[in-house]
Write an enzyme that holds these catalytic residues in place. Structure first.
Site, PDB file in Angstrom:
ATOM      1  N   CYS A 234      30.561 -17.861  -3.176  1.00  0.00           N
ATOM      2  CA  CYS A 234      29.737 -17.530  -4.345  1.00  0.00           C
ATOM      3  C   CYS A 234      30.578 -17.097  -5.543  1.00  0.00           C
ATOM      4  O   CYS A 234      30.117 -17.234  -6.686  1.00  0.00           O
ATOM      5  CB  CYS A 234      28.739 -16.446  -3.989  1.00  0.00           C
ATOM      6  N   GLU A 366      27.306 -23.504  -2.958  1.00  0.00           N
ATOM      7  CA  GLU A 366      26.012 -23.577  -2.260  1.00  0.00           C
ATOM      8  C   GLU A 366      24.923 -23.889  -3.267  1.00  0.00           C
ATOM      9  O   GLU A 366      24.001 -23.102  -3.460  1.00  0.00           O
ATOM     10  CB  GLU A 366      25.718 -22.250  -1.566  1.00  0.00           C
TER      11      GLU A 366
HETATM   12  O1  AHR Z   1      30.868 -16.135   2.984  1.00  0.00           O
HETATM   13  C1  AHR Z   1      30.059 -15.300   2.203  1.00  0.00           C
HETATM   14  C2  AHR Z   1      29.143 -16.087   1.304  1.00  0.00           C
HETATM   15  O2  AHR Z   1      28.230 -16.815   2.065  1.00  0.00           O
HETATM   16  C3  AHR Z   1      29.785 -17.131   0.451  1.00  0.00           C
HETATM   17  O3  AHR Z   1      30.259 -16.617  -0.719  1.00  0.00           O
HETATM   18  C4  AHR Z   1      28.676 -18.077   0.166  1.00  0.00           C
HETATM   19  O4  AHR Z   1      29.127 -19.390  -0.011  1.00  0.00           O
HETATM   20  C5  AHR Z   1      27.747 -17.917   1.337  1.00  0.00           C
HETATM   21  O5  AHR Z   1      26.465 -17.644   0.925  1.00  0.00           O
END
Ligand code: AHR
Length: 647
Positions: A234, A366
């Site tokens: 994220c 995501e």
């Molecule tokens: O791994 C933690 C978080 O999980 C990452 O930042 C994201 O891609 C997913 O939601």
């Protein structure tokens, strides 16, 4: 209990115990080639993974750029923040300390990241950019203070002149303490300005000045990762577009890399960290270097122009996407361009004229909905036309299945990305039940990158317990059996500071002085160290072993050494007798080798910083002609590395 029921149960149990499972491994032909990058690591600055973790800087808010500029600092006396005539244009704030000659001297303490971890006898490099308007030299005391408040080490420095200059000093604390402080005092009457106040262990990984914590890199190194995905997650998307990870801000002189808000600073109501920002001291140059050190293929992830959809709804208009696409093209040039190219020269000037040999890039993390493929397609066309050999990774969204996933996979096929990144944070039962997930996947389209996964046991508040580790081991036999389509796999997240985490479970936990490897880590390591080159057929009653009688299995060949490597999981409550027959061995060939296993009778067992009970152990194996008779303990994961004798 009724006697007859008891006898029946005893008979039933002894029958289960006695049950012999026969598995056949065909060593004569390769079913698929395994990517050398198959098992890797995914790094994100979450849980104080970078600042406060892997990045070895011990001073928090060293440049006074946090929105509340004294976060991390305890000023005393006449201490102010200023930004006129700064030392660094992109980090313009600095601190002015005035000792007005009263009894109280002026200065400030830095609390580090939940304390500063110092080890007795180790050396630390203190540095500061400093100036003074005074004619006479100013004297400073640099002190290391233990958690009892005792300043057991003091070193005096002198500063002269009104031009910014860098001063350094080597400090050797006479104590070990995970919650120490750095103190700076102005001893003489007068004024000094200071910026970028830093304290680093000398003993970083490879002894680099802007280096990484050696013990944490060592833990990564021991995983033998094939691929290194960075810098998120994220955080590449940001809480909004302006706080997305911008790689160009993370390179060049470290003092002038502008601070960025961390996506995880107030993501969770119950776990807010208002002191969580990204210094970018660990930036893209350092990530590429680390990939090189680990022998892992670098896999950078860039923003696709959509901010984290869990946090806000900001999306850059298609007509304004060009700078984002340019960032991706420039990054490829930074990694692979000649030293005469614009970005290749930046790399060379930073100390790495050799190419980083980037082969893959991921666009977006995501994302979901139509906006994502619309943007990804623009990136894909631009990258393909300039760099046709770079592999492009698209995303299937945040879930293992469902609407978002079902919409995105066909879109990824349409766009023609090379790999699709799948994420699943699911229960142990899901992991056990999904060892066959990829058995029927469409083989014609893009390949799979299992980019983020971890088994989440909600009944134990998502502890890194043995159940989660074993369920991952079982699931990974399915990744391995399907290595023709699953090309990369990375557990997530990688790191967590024991006093400053937002998310669990995590692969590696640490405090300011030590590191703890979870049972999940050891599962990853057992796979990473036993990758092999070719998938072999392994069957029980004519079928792959995907949970029948709680057993899971895969077999690979390692062509360079000629070894056959078996991975076997027994998730049952009883030990299991397994006979392995080898098809394709000549009569006189026998099998010898080594066995490593991870086992616990307690599903809830965990490792702690004080003690790692769940570690792989070695078990002897007996050599037998053309077959192996094994007894797998309950709740166990075994790896057998077998050598054929010369025929
Ligand atoms: O791994 C933690 C978080 O999980 C990452 O930042 C994201 O891609 C997913 O939601």
């Amino acid at each position: 209990m009724n006697k007859f029921i008891y006898i029946f149960i005893a008979f039933f149990v002894s029958n289960i115990q006695a049950q012999q499972h026969v598995m056949t491994v065909d060593v004569s032909k390769s079913m698929a080639q395994i990517s050398p990058t198959m098992y890797g690591i995914f790094f994100e600055d979450i849980n104080f993974g970078a600042d406060g973790g892997l990045y070895a800087e011990l001073v928090k808010n060293r440049s006074f750029e946090f929105p509340q500029p004294f976060v991390g600092w305890i000023p005393f006396g006449n201490v102010k923040i200023r930004n006129d005539q700064p030392c660094f244009d992109r980090n313009p704030h600095y601190v002015r300390i005035i000792n007005d000659g009263h009894l109280l001297r002026a200065g400030l303490d830095n609390e580090g990241y939940r304390g500063i971890g110092l080890k007795k006898g180790e050396e630390y490099r203190f540095s500061v950019y400093i100036r003074t308007p005074e004619i006479k030299p100013m004297k400073l005391s640099i002190e290391l203070v233990n958690s009892n408040g005792e300043n057991l080490l003091k070193k005096e420095l002198e500063v002269k002149g009104n031009e910014w200059k860098k001063l350094t000093a080597i400090l050797k604390p006479p104590f070990t303490d995970s919650h120490s402080r750095l103190r700076i005092l102005l001893l003489t009457k007068g004024t000094v300005d200071m910026d970028h106040i830093s304290l680093f262990p000398i003993n970083t990984w490879e002894k680099r000045e802007n280096g990484l914590r050696a013990d944490l890199v060592q833990a990564l190194y021991e995983l033998k990762p094939g691929v290194f995905r960075f810098p998120g997650g994220c955080i590449i998307e940001g809480n909004n577009l302006s706080t997305r990870y911008q790689w160009k801000n993370s390179i060049g002189p470290v003092e002038n890399r502008p601070l960025n808000e961390n996506r995880w600073n107030y993501a969770f109501e119950h776990k807010a960290f208002p002191d969580y920002f990204q210094s970018y001291g660990l930036g893209f140059y350092e990530y590429f270097l680390l990939s090189e050190d680990l022998g892992a293929e670098p896999l950078p992830v860039l923003s696709c122009g959509i901010a984290c959809q869990y946090a806000c709804d900001e999306t850059v208009a298609l007509e304004e996407l060009a700078p984002y696409v340019q960032d991706a093209l420039d990054l490829i040039e930074f990694a692979n361009g000649s030293t005469t190219s614009k970005w290749g020269k930046v790399r060379a000037d930073m100390g790495h004229p050799e190419l980083f040999d980037l082969k893959m890039i991921a666009i977006g993390n995501e994302q979901w909905g139509e906006r994502y493929p619309e943007r990804l397609e623009v990136f894909t066309k631009a990258i393909r036309s300039r760099y046709p050999n770079i592999q492009i990774i698209g995303s299937s969204g945040p879930n293992a299945d469902g609407d978002k996933f079902d919409y995105l996979w066909p879109e990824m096929r349409r766009i023609g990305v090379d790999l699709v990144d799948e994420h699943y944070y699911m229960s142990p039962n899901w992991f056990f039940a999904n060892a066959n997930r990829y058995d029927d996947y469409d083989r014609k389209g893009p390949k799979v990158f299992a980019g983020e996964y971890a088994s989440h046991d909600h009944s134990t508040r998502k502890a890194n317990n043995f159940l989660t580790a074993l369920s991952e081991a079982a699931f990974m036999t399915g990744l391995e059996r399907n290595a023709d389509i699953v090309r990369l796999a990375t557990y997530a997240p990688l790191f967590a500071h024991i006093e400053a985490w937002q998310w669990n479970p995590n692969l590696i936990w640490f405090d300011n002085l030590s590191v703890m490897r979870t049972p999940n880590y050891y599962v990853q390591q057992m796979y990473g160290m036993n990758t092999g080159t070719d998938v072999l057929s392994l069957q029980m009653n004519g079928k792959s072993v995907t949970g029948q009688d709680s057993l899971y299995a895969s077999a690979v060949l390692n062509t360079p050494t000629g070894e056959v490597i078996l991975k076997l999981v027994n998730a049952g409550e009883q030990s299991a007798k397994v006979q392995i027959d080898f098809k394709g061995l000549k009569k006189q060939q026998i099998i010898s080798g080594t066995c490593t296993y991870l086992q616990s009778n307690n599903w809830e067992a965990i490792n702690t910083l004080k003690q790692e009970l769940l570690v792989p152990r070695i078990c002897p194996i007996k050599t037998q002609p053309r077959s192996l008779n094994l007894e797998l303990q309950p709740h166990s994961f075994y790896i057998y590395r077998l050598q054929k004798s010369p025929s």
